[in-house]
Design an enzyme around this catalytic site. Structure first.
Site, mmCIF file in Angstrom:
data_model
loop_
_atom_site.group_PDB
_atom_site.id
_atom_site.type_symbol
_atom_site.label_atom_id
_atom_site.label_comp_id
_atom_site.label_asym_id
_atom_site.label_seq_id
_atom_site.Cartn_x
_atom_site.Cartn_y
_atom_site.Cartn_z
ATOM 1 N N GLY A 60 -46.036 8.033 6.107
ATOM 2 C CA GLY A 60 -45.050 8.745 6.934
ATOM 3 C C GLY A 60 -43.651 8.163 6.829
ATOM 4 O O GLY A 60 -42.806 8.441 7.674
ATOM 5 N N GLU A 63 -39.096 11.077 3.310
ATOM 6 C CA GLU A 63 -38.605 12.374 3.758
ATOM 7 C C GLU A 63 -39.558 13.466 3.260
ATOM 8 O O GLU A 63 -40.341 13.246 2.334
ATOM 9 C CB GLU A 63 -37.205 12.633 3.179
ATOM 10 C CG GLU A 63 -36.145 11.666 3.670
ATOM 11 C CD GLU A 63 -35.969 11.734 5.183
ATOM 12 O OE1 GLU A 63 -35.512 12.754 5.700
ATOM 13 O OE2 GLU A 63 -36.301 10.740 5.851
ATOM 14 N N LYS A 85 -27.161 7.773 5.890
ATOM 15 C CA LYS A 85 -27.023 6.744 6.935
ATOM 16 C C LYS A 85 -25.659 6.057 6.831
ATOM 17 O O LYS A 85 -25.063 5.700 7.854
ATOM 18 C CB LYS A 85 -28.178 5.744 6.815
ATOM 19 C CG LYS A 85 -29.514 6.402 7.199
ATOM 20 C CD LYS A 85 -30.719 5.630 6.712
ATOM 21 C CE LYS A 85 -32.009 6.335 7.128
ATOM 22 N NZ LYS A 85 -33.187 5.873 6.408
ATOM 23 N N GLY A 136 -41.320 5.208 9.937
ATOM 24 C CA GLY A 136 -42.667 5.198 10.520
ATOM 25 C C GLY A 136 -42.739 6.104 11.742
ATOM 26 O O GLY A 136 -41.740 6.405 12.373
ATOM 27 N N GLU A 183 -30.166 7.342 17.654
ATOM 28 C CA GLU A 183 -30.719 6.045 17.242
ATOM 29 C C GLU A 183 -31.685 6.194 16.077
ATOM 30 O O GLU A 183 -31.731 5.359 15.167
ATOM 31 C CB GLU A 183 -31.439 5.394 18.437
ATOM 32 C CG GLU A 183 -31.956 4.008 18.186
ATOM 33 C CD GLU A 183 -30.848 3.047 17.795
ATOM 34 O OE1 GLU A 183 -30.114 2.633 18.686
ATOM 35 O OE2 GLU A 183 -30.710 2.720 16.605
ATOM 36 N N ASP A 233 -30.796 9.594 1.132
ATOM 37 C CA ASP A 233 -31.134 9.283 2.531
ATOM 38 C C ASP A 233 -30.307 8.081 3.018
ATOM 39 O O ASP A 233 -29.713 8.123 4.101
ATOM 40 C CB ASP A 233 -32.639 8.987 2.646
ATOM 41 C CG ASP A 233 -33.013 8.551 4.052
ATOM 42 O OD1 ASP A 233 -33.145 9.422 4.930
ATOM 43 O OD2 ASP A 233 -33.130 7.330 4.280
ATOM 44 N N PHE A 266 -42.311 19.029 14.692
ATOM 45 C CA PHE A 266 -43.467 18.287 15.202
ATOM 46 C C PHE A 266 -44.211 17.673 14.019
ATOM 47 O O PHE A 266 -45.403 17.822 13.850
ATOM 48 C CB PHE A 266 -44.374 19.209 16.033
ATOM 49 C CG PHE A 266 -45.206 18.469 17.051
ATOM 50 C CD1 PHE A 266 -44.608 17.746 18.070
ATOM 51 C CD2 PHE A 266 -46.600 18.508 16.996
ATOM 52 C CE1 PHE A 266 -45.369 17.066 19.015
ATOM 53 C CE2 PHE A 266 -47.371 17.829 17.933
ATOM 54 C CZ PHE A 266 -46.757 17.114 18.942
ATOM 55 N N ALA A 268 -44.136 13.823 11.657
ATOM 56 C CA ALA A 268 -44.454 12.425 11.999
ATOM 57 C C ALA A 268 -43.634 11.949 13.202
ATOM 58 O O ALA A 268 -44.171 11.347 14.139
ATOM 59 C CB ALA A 268 -44.197 11.529 10.793
HETATM 60 N N1 HSE Z 1 -37.278 8.434 4.738
HETATM 61 C C1 HSE Z 1 -36.590 7.508 5.571
HETATM 62 C C2 HSE Z 1 -36.806 6.112 5.040
HETATM 63 C C3 HSE Z 1 -37.095 7.635 6.965
HETATM 64 O O1 HSE Z 1 -37.695 5.918 4.202
HETATM 65 O O2 HSE Z 1 -36.092 5.197 5.430
HETATM 66 C C4 HSE Z 1 -36.280 6.929 7.987
HETATM 67 O O3 HSE Z 1 -34.965 7.418 8.048
#
Ligand code: HSE
Length: 338
Positions: free
Chosen positions: A208, A211, A226, A319, A151, A222, A8, A10
């Site tokens: 927000g 990570e 992806k 966000g 998603e 990060d 719980f 962002a």
């Molecule tokens: N920390 C990641 C970013 C959050 O800045 O893209 C979204 O995956």
């Protein structure tokens, strides 16, 4: 739909705010209604109520840092953990929105497997399980006729996975390339205006975007997560981090950014997924490259397809509401399909 929400922060709060603000409209327009029956957190406590938790009270008490002020109402449970909720509760969907662990994907991965074993659909904002164990989760979900959607894991609620997996289902996607990390794109954009790296990172954290441990953002992990998600989901690969070349933005100085600008270039952290591998690296793009004009926390991805050529999607990459919306869009897709 009855939901168990893990995490719980962002994303979880953004999703809860959307349900609170738009719940009536979603019910009226799409016959969509969702009840958060359980919430599990690392620091605020846990709550489970079979009739659904009061979202306004959840958000209010979360602001104080603990659910201890959440009003009593029988048969509220505060002592159930995620496993109790899955095994003893009555939810339809597990939402995994706890912090991403790209080394082991735990504890989220075990929770996702248990949820599938127990017949719950799973929706993930947590990138770890999708990046590291996509194949096994997909196989289990398919074997049981359950949905697994994610998603939120790539470009927040910008419909990257919906586009690639649903709208483009009849095309073969040959590669995916773009800006897939909001935090680093925000930092690079702010540094161009003269802000220091440290101030820009602090802002990205306040907003927000970053990570829980922002090292994952600035060192490229990060974005690499992806890339793995895209490679595994779009190309049926089972790549691991060791198959990727990963470099972040920590070596790029304000002077480097100035020099690039003077020669008509702009630094961007570019991520690429191909059937045979992938990479993340900072690149100097000419201003004429469309990706060069994607600034702030905005992300972009170009999918190269066999039947439609290149398709580029530009939108939010991070966000609170932007990622919370991704959970809603996945739940609505599950509702449409069931
Ligand atoms: N920390 C990641 C970013 C959050 O800045 O893209 C979204 O995956």
């Amino acid at each position: 739909m009855k939901l168990i929400l893990i995490g719980f922060g962002a994303v979880g709060q953004g999703f809860a705010e959307i349900l609170l603000e738009h719940g009536d409209a979603l019910q009226a327009r799409h016959d969509f209604s969702a009840h958060i029956v359980g919430v599990v957190t690392a620091s605020k406590g846990n709550l489970y109520h079979p009739a659904g938790l009061d979202i306004a009270q959840l958000l209010r008490t979360a602001e104080t840092g603990s659910f201890s002020d959440y009003p009593e109402s029988e048969p509220l449970r505060r002592d159930w953990d995620a496993n109790d909720m899955i095994l003893r509760g009555s939810a339809d969907v597990l939402l995994e929105a706890s912090p991403t662990n790209l080394e082991t994907a735990q504890p989220a991965l075990a929770t996702c497997h248990l949820a599938l074993d127990q017949g719950l659909h799973i929706v993930l904002a947590n990138k770890g399980p999708v990046a590291l164990d996509y194949g096994c989760l997909r196989e289990k979900a398919d074997a049981k006729g359950l949905h697994m959607r994610y998603e939120a894991t790539v470009m927040a609620g910008t419909p990257t996975m919906h586009l690639a997996e649903d709208a483009l289902a009849g095309c073969a996607i040959r590669s995916a390339r773009g800006i897939l990390n909001g935090t680093t794109n925000y930092i690079l954009t702010q540094m161009e205006t003269g802000m220091t790296y440290a101030d820009a990172l602090a802002q990205a954290q306040d907003l927000g975007y970053a990570e829980t441990d922002p090292t994952a953002d600035v060192e490229g992990w990060d974005a690499a997560g992806k890339v793995l998600i895209l490679a595994n989901a779009l190309f049926g690969n089972s790549l691991t981090m060791n198959d990727l070349d990963v470099q972040g933005i920590t070596d790029i100085s304000s002077e480097d950014i100035d020099r690039a600008r003077q020669s008509g270039h702009r630094y961007k952290l570019i991520a690429e997924a191909r059937p045979d591998g992938g990479a993340v690296s900072p690149q100097q793009l000419p201003m004429s490259d469309p990706l060069a004009s994607v600034g702030g926390s905005t992300n972009a991805i170009t999918l190269d397809t066999d039947l439609l050529g290149k398709i580029t999607l530009i939108g939010a990459g991070a966000g609170k509401l932007e990622t919370g919306y991704a959970l809603l869009s996945d739940l609505m897709a599950i509702q449409r399909a069931t």
